[in-house]
Design an enzyme around this catalytic site. Structure first.
Site, PDB file in Angstrom:
ATOM      1  N   ASP A  13       3.688  60.727  -3.339  1.00 12.46           N
ATOM      2  CA  ASP A  13       3.117  59.944  -2.247  1.00 12.46           C
ATOM      3  C   ASP A  13       4.148  58.914  -1.802  1.00 12.46           C
ATOM      4  O   ASP A  13       4.610  58.100  -2.602  1.00 12.46           O
ATOM      5  CB  ASP A  13       1.840  59.237  -2.716  1.00 12.46           C
ATOM      6  N   ASP A 107       2.853  62.302   4.537  1.00 15.20           N
ATOM      7  CA  ASP A 107       3.555  61.548   3.495  1.00 15.20           C
ATOM      8  C   ASP A 107       3.110  61.906   2.070  1.00 15.20           C
ATOM      9  O   ASP A 107       3.361  61.154   1.132  1.00 15.20           O
ATOM     10  CB  ASP A 107       3.365  60.041   3.716  1.00 15.20           C
ATOM     11  N   GLU A 108       2.474  63.072   1.903  1.00 12.89           N
ATOM     12  CA  GLU A 108       2.015  63.488   0.570  1.00 12.89           C
ATOM     13  C   GLU A 108       2.376  64.946   0.298  1.00 12.89           C
ATOM     14  O   GLU A 108       2.293  65.798   1.186  1.00 12.89           O
ATOM     15  CB  GLU A 108       0.497  63.331   0.442  1.00 12.89           C
TER      16      GLU A 108
END
Length: 410
Positions: A13, A107-108
């Protein structure tokens, strides 16, 4: 010895991703309460720094409320193009190293490292990959590792900011037990309130409730909650390259050169698959437009764009591509629109400069489309396209007039 049901799943993350990118662009912002979002009183907070969170600020909060809680907060308007660029950089680093990965949002990432311990130490290998990402991008990354996706994500949240945490196989339930029920992914305010009214405040208590009782309380969601509370999650890591595109195309009953009609049709098609995009909770990072002429020559053009699912942004890109492609001397037989490079995400993150009213409008429109069908609520221009399509058998004379007016010497 590796058990048949023992997996190794890592979760990456990018900490406060939008904020981190802003701090990378401007070093002076580090350590300060920073808000990313629109500047008007009616705008919302798209992201906030950890320093801002100490004042009770969170994403999706009205900007005026955030500034009331922290009047000295710094605001940045947001740069989705820059965020998308950094997201792709991280993706390329992971893709060049990981045997199997899923890009679950901008973003993961989830990595399936099952069996890797036979050759490498999974935690050591993943820690080195995390260091590589941070070194090459200058962005912070938190890492969680466990036997499934859900526990690895919770581990990542516990490791933040900029840390890592590994949960040994068999310790999942023990790890989750003391946590508040809100720590379980997908337990929102409403579900949490419903459980708390029944005296359920920790994951341990939730895990001890008979699964049949939870099902009686909450239906299928009750079964899913019981599994999560007991550290069970069988969901696979879905390879990123298998993410499908969303597309639509239309072959006209009669070839046409009527620009007004073609632009209206582009609006209709973009709205249709834009709604599909939001319904699947997806963002697109690439738009493609396709044209087939009357001589069956087919041309396409695509462009990478900042991740979005907002019609007004997508329409602008679709029309731009069409205008670059279109040869005005040829009749058009077919046009198509495709969205690809899909990632999971909420379309609200694209609306940095829009108000709560704009977000509410999108939500209201999609709610009506979900109930009655996407075609029941469209821009006026796209309605006109459908009406004109019915008149296509009579289009030939109109096409000839357009051609003579546009090219009098031909």
């Amino acid at each position: 010895m590796l058990l048949d049901d023992q997996r190794t799943i890592a979760h990456f993350d990018m900490d406060s991703f939008f904020v981190s990118v802003e701090c990378k662009k401007d070093n002076s912002l580090k350590g300060k309460p920073l808000l990313v979002g629109g500047r008007s009183d009616r705008a919302v907070v798209a992201a906030c720094s950890y320093e801002a969170r100490k004042f009770g600020i969170h994403s999706a909060m009205p900007m005026k409320v955030a500034l009331r809680l922290c009047p000295h907060a710094i605001i940045r308007g947001g740069d989705m193009e820059e965020y998308s660029k950094h997201s792709r950089e991280v993706t390329e680093i992971i893709a060049g190293s990981a045997p199997l990965y899923e890009k679950s949002s901008i973003d993961e990432f989830y990595l399936d490292l099952t069996g890797m311990d036979k050759y490498f130490g999974s935690l050591k290998w993943t820690s080195e990959l995390r260091q590589k990402i941070m070194k090459q991008t200058s962005l912070p990354v938190s890492l969680g590792m466990a036997s499934n996706k859900m526990v690895s994500k919770v581990a990542t949240n516990e490791a933040k900011p900029n840390g890592q945490l590994s949960i040994p196989f068999g310790q999942e339930k023990i790890f989750l037990a003391p946590m508040a029920i809100e720590k379980i992914p997908m337990v929102g305010k409403e579900t949490a309130a419903q459980l708390k009214r029944r005296g359920v405040e920790t994951v341990r208590t939730l895990s001890e409730i008979p699964i049949g009782l939870l099902e009686a309380w909450m239906g299928r969601n009750g079964i899913a909650l019981w599994k999560k509370a007991n550290g069970i999650d069988e969901s696979p890591v879905v390879p990123y390259h298998e993410q499908k595109s969303i597309s639509t195309e239309n072959t006209f009953g009669s070839d046409t050169i009527d620009m007004e009609f073609l632009h209206c049709e582009l609006v209709r098609m973009t709205e249709k698959i834009g709604f599909e995009l939001r319904s699947q909770n997806k963002l697109t990072g690439c738009v493609t437009v396709k044209i087939r002429y009357s001589d069956f020559e087919t041309v396409t053009r695509q462009m990478s764009i900042p991740y979005t699912a907002s019609d007004h942004i997508l329409l602008e890109k679709v029309k731009e591509l069409f205008n670059r492609l279109y040869d005005r001397r040829l009749l058009v037989r077919l046009i198509g629109v495709r969205f690809s490079h899909l990632v999971s995400g909420n379309y609200q993150i694209s609306l940095f400069d829009d108000t709560q009213e704009m977000i509410s409008l999108y939500q209201a429109i999609d709610s009506i489309k979900s109930q009655y069908g996407w075609q029941y609520l469209m821009r006026g221009s796209s309605k006109a396209a459908k009406f004109e399509e019915k008149l296509m058998p009579y289009q030939k004379d109109k096409n000839e007039l357009i051609m003579k007016k546009r090219y009098p010497g031909v």
